[in-house]
Design an enzyme around this catalytic site. Structure first.
Site, short mmCIF file in Angstrom:
data_model
loop_
_atom_site.label_atom_id
_atom_site.label_comp_id
_atom_site.label_asym_id
_atom_site.label_seq_id
_atom_site.Cartn_x
_atom_site.Cartn_y
_atom_site.Cartn_z
N TYR A 142 -11.54 19.88 -10.92
CA TYR A 142 -10.20 20.49 -11.01
C TYR A 142 -10.09 21.63 -9.99
CZ TYR A 142 -6.82 23.83 -12.98
OH TYR A 142 -5.82 24.75 -13.16
N LYS A 146 -7.85 22.34 -6.70
CA LYS A 146 -6.94 23.49 -6.64
C LYS A 146 -7.15 24.24 -5.30
CE LYS A 146 -4.33 24.80 -9.52
NZ LYS A 146 -2.92 24.37 -9.75
#
Ligand code: NAD
Length: 245
Positions: A142, A146
């Site tokens: 994740y 990002k």
């Protein structure tokens, strides 16, 4: 010549989510007209137009961004899914699609919800500033996506073309209707899983109240002009003091 859309017309991509809905409510209070673009619709609100679609679908985005001057991008798959391909598709390729769609649709400003974890290397950061480097070893897929997403958005900032971008990096958002952070902690405590300390009890973590995150987004949007030093920059938004965790 093309007539520029009103600067008070905005779209919130991910506007059905926890942060997105708070942002939508505050934007309405401040006199913006708001369109929500999301894969799901989770509420109804007078004055808000909902468009259901996937942010990876450029055609759907283009129709949602018609006559919009300001876009907030706060959509993401849930971090807990740990689904690398999904993160790559939505956070990286999807963000490229959003940037392209914004440029094609004549959008002037794009505000990204990034994350403070993009600079987290696994050790405490105190008084960290935005000049910290991106994490070389991000803590999960994740966060890795990002980082890529934030780079894409900030690098797309182009004063000549009149397309301006900025990123807001919150951490651990809490507040009314929080579906994740506090409920997960309370559940863990109920199940007796809060009896352990990882480390020596002095680890630090920041939490950010959702209204402060929203305020940061709107301030960034309203100060984003070609002559502003915030163009193409990321900003951490946290509460005053980190909490021992
Ligand atoms: P959320 O899950 O409540 O909201 C995300 C929204 O994005 C959902 O409504 C979802 O349907 C939508 N979405 C997901 N994939 C999509 C797609 N392919 N197309 C269109 N819409 C899609 O999450 P949140 O907590 O409100 O997080 C918002 C943003 O803030 C995210 O970018 C997240 O990375 C960032 N962030 C959150 C926290 C936190 O503690 N909640 C901390 C740091 C950063």
């Amino acid at each position: 010549t093309r007539v520029r859309p009103s600067s008070k017309r905005c779209a919130v991509i991910g506007g059905s989510g926890f942060l997105g809905r708070h942002l939508v409510e505050k934007l309405l209070d401040r006199g913006y007209s708001v369109s929500v673009f999301d894969i799901r619709q989770s509420y109804e609100l007078p004055g808000v137009t909902f468009l259901q679609g996937d942010l990876c679908d450029k055609q759907a985005l283009l129709s949602a961004l018609k006559d919009i001057s300001l876009v907030f991008h706060c959509a993401s798959p849930p971090p807990a899914s740990d689904d690398r391909l999904l993160f790559e598709r939505v956070n990286i390729q999807g963000t490229q699609t959003i940037i392209q769609a914004c440029i094609d649709a004549g959008v002037q400003k794009l505000v990204l919800t990034s994350s403070a974890s993009v600079v987290f290397e696994g050790t405490d950061i105190k008084n960290g500033k935005e000049d910290l480097p991106y994490a070389k070893k991000p803590i999960d897929y994740y966060t890795q996506t990002k980082i890529e997403q934030e780079k894409l958005v900030l690098e797309a900032c182009d004063k000549q073309k009149g397309f301006l971008t900025v990123a807001i990096r919150p951490h651990g958002i809490f507040g009314p209707r929080d579906p994740q952070l506090v409920p997960t902690l309370v559940d863990a405590a109920r199940q007796g899983k809060m009896k352990f300390i990882i480390g020596d009890g002095t680890n630090l973590v920041d939490f950010t109240y959702v209204e402060n995150v929203v305020h940061g987004h709107i301030l960034a949007a309203e100060h984003l002009r070609a002559d502003s030093p915030i163009c193409g920059k990321p900003y951490h938004i946290t509460n005053d003091e980190p909490i021992r965790f």
